[in-house]
Scaffold this active site. Structure first.
Site, PDB file in Angstrom:
ATOM      1  N   HIS A  26     -24.972   4.803 -18.432  1.00 39.76           N
ATOM      2  CA  HIS A  26     -25.784   5.961 -18.019  1.00 39.76           C
ATOM      3  C   HIS A  26     -25.011   6.830 -17.025  1.00 39.76           C
ATOM      4  O   HIS A  26     -24.885   8.051 -17.214  1.00 39.76           O
ATOM      5  CB  HIS A  26     -27.085   5.458 -17.385  1.00 39.76           C
ATOM      6  CG  HIS A  26     -27.998   6.549 -16.929  1.00 39.76           C
ATOM      7  ND1 HIS A  26     -29.163   6.865 -17.597  1.00 39.76           N
ATOM      8  CD2 HIS A  26     -27.939   7.405 -15.867  1.00 39.76           C
ATOM      9  CE1 HIS A  26     -29.772   7.858 -16.966  1.00 39.76           C
ATOM     10  NE2 HIS A  26     -29.045   8.203 -15.909  1.00 39.76           N
ATOM     11  N   GLU A  27     -24.494   6.227 -15.977  1.00 41.57           N
ATOM     12  CA  GLU A  27     -23.787   7.002 -14.960  1.00 41.57           C
ATOM     13  C   GLU A  27     -22.438   7.510 -15.464  1.00 41.57           C
ATOM     14  O   GLU A  27     -22.017   8.619 -15.120  1.00 41.57           O
ATOM     15  CB  GLU A  27     -23.608   6.163 -13.691  1.00 41.57           C
ATOM     16  CG  GLU A  27     -24.919   5.739 -13.030  1.00 41.57           C
ATOM     17  CD  GLU A  27     -25.804   6.938 -12.677  1.00 41.57           C
ATOM     18  OE1 GLU A  27     -25.267   8.023 -12.371  1.00 41.57           O
ATOM     19  OE2 GLU A  27     -27.036   6.776 -12.707  1.00 41.57           O
ATOM     20  N   HIS A  30     -23.044  10.734 -17.332  1.00 43.60           N
ATOM     21  CA  HIS A  30     -23.149  11.885 -16.425  1.00 43.60           C
ATOM     22  C   HIS A  30     -21.763  12.356 -15.989  1.00 43.60           C
ATOM     23  O   HIS A  30     -21.446  13.554 -16.040  1.00 43.60           O
ATOM     24  CB  HIS A  30     -23.950  11.498 -15.178  1.00 43.60           C
ATOM     25  CG  HIS A  30     -25.410  11.376 -15.382  1.00 43.60           C
ATOM     26  ND1 HIS A  30     -26.166  12.312 -16.057  1.00 43.60           N
ATOM     27  CD2 HIS A  30     -26.298  10.414 -14.971  1.00 43.60           C
ATOM     28  CE1 HIS A  30     -27.439  11.939 -16.063  1.00 43.60           C
ATOM     29  NE2 HIS A  30     -27.540  10.792 -15.415  1.00 43.60           N
TER      30      HIS A  30
END
Length: 219
Positions: A26-27, A30
């Site tokens: 997820h990170e 980003h």
């Protein structure tokens, strides 16, 4: 002790492994999308990596295991590097949740492939429990992060879609929004926010993935 956990204690190993993968990807998503749009901030801080140590927040991970919701360390984003800040901002924000949906999809696909290959009866339940938890965690993070509360990704998307004067007002009240969010998720009000995610959102998406994959894999 089990009554204080959001998941059965025997499933905690599956939860931890799933969280390591889900939070990290997820990170990373980003950071990767921000970098592709010209922002090197996350890369310069060592966040453009798939190492869990760079992304996990111990308190956020603990909260997810105990309370059913949590967070990782937010990836720093500097909008001034973006040539088209609104478009880039939206894509950077949704990259994280979308990565979790893709992980859930891949998890179900791998489970079905295991079935097609004939997983033996000894490992069948173990593999099923892992991929079921893997799917649940990733769908939870997908839906949870789309909620329009700061500092979640859904709120960031709204920030980039509204006119600048509205965005400025939102920024002023953002610290209070975090407290509002916490009140909603740790009080009985969670039945209107968190419970629908578990009881409606996750089963709906799981069925959708199932409907897509079964014809493809041949079930």
């Amino acid at each position: 002790m089990e009554q204080f956990l959001a998941f059965p204690i025997e499933q905690i190993p599956f939860v931890v492994i799933s969280l390591l993968i889900a939070f990290t990807v997820h990170e990373f998503a980003h950071a990767y999308v921000a970098y592709k749009f010209g922002d090197p901030t996350a890369k310069n801080q060592g966040r453009l990596t798939l190492s869990p140590l760079a992304h996990l927040d111990p308190l956020g991970t603990l909260f997810l295991i105990i309370g059913g919701f949590g967070w990782a360390r937010p990836v720093p984003v500097n909008r001034f590097y973006f040539k088209r800040p609104r478009l880039a901002g939206v894509l950077v924000s949704i990259a994280g949740p979308i990565s979790n949906f893709i992980l859930a999809f891949i998890g179900v696909a791998v489970w079905y492939i295991c079935l097609r290959l004939g997983v033996d009866s000894v490992s069948h339940e173990f593999v099923f429990r892992f991929f079921n938890m893997f799917m649940t965690i990733n769908l939870l993070l997908f839906l949870f992060n789309l909620l329009p509360f700061p500092p979640l990704d859904g709120y960031r998307v709204i920030e980039d879609l509204v006119p600048n004067p509205v965005r400025a007002r939102m920024t002023q009240y953002e610290p209070w929004g975090i407290f509002l969010f916490l009140v909603i998720v740790i009080t009985p009000l969670d039945q209107f926010v968190i419970s629908p995610i578990y009881n409606v959102g996750i089963p709906f998406l799981a069925n959708l993935i199932d409907m897509i994959l079964r014809p493809i894999i041949g079930f």
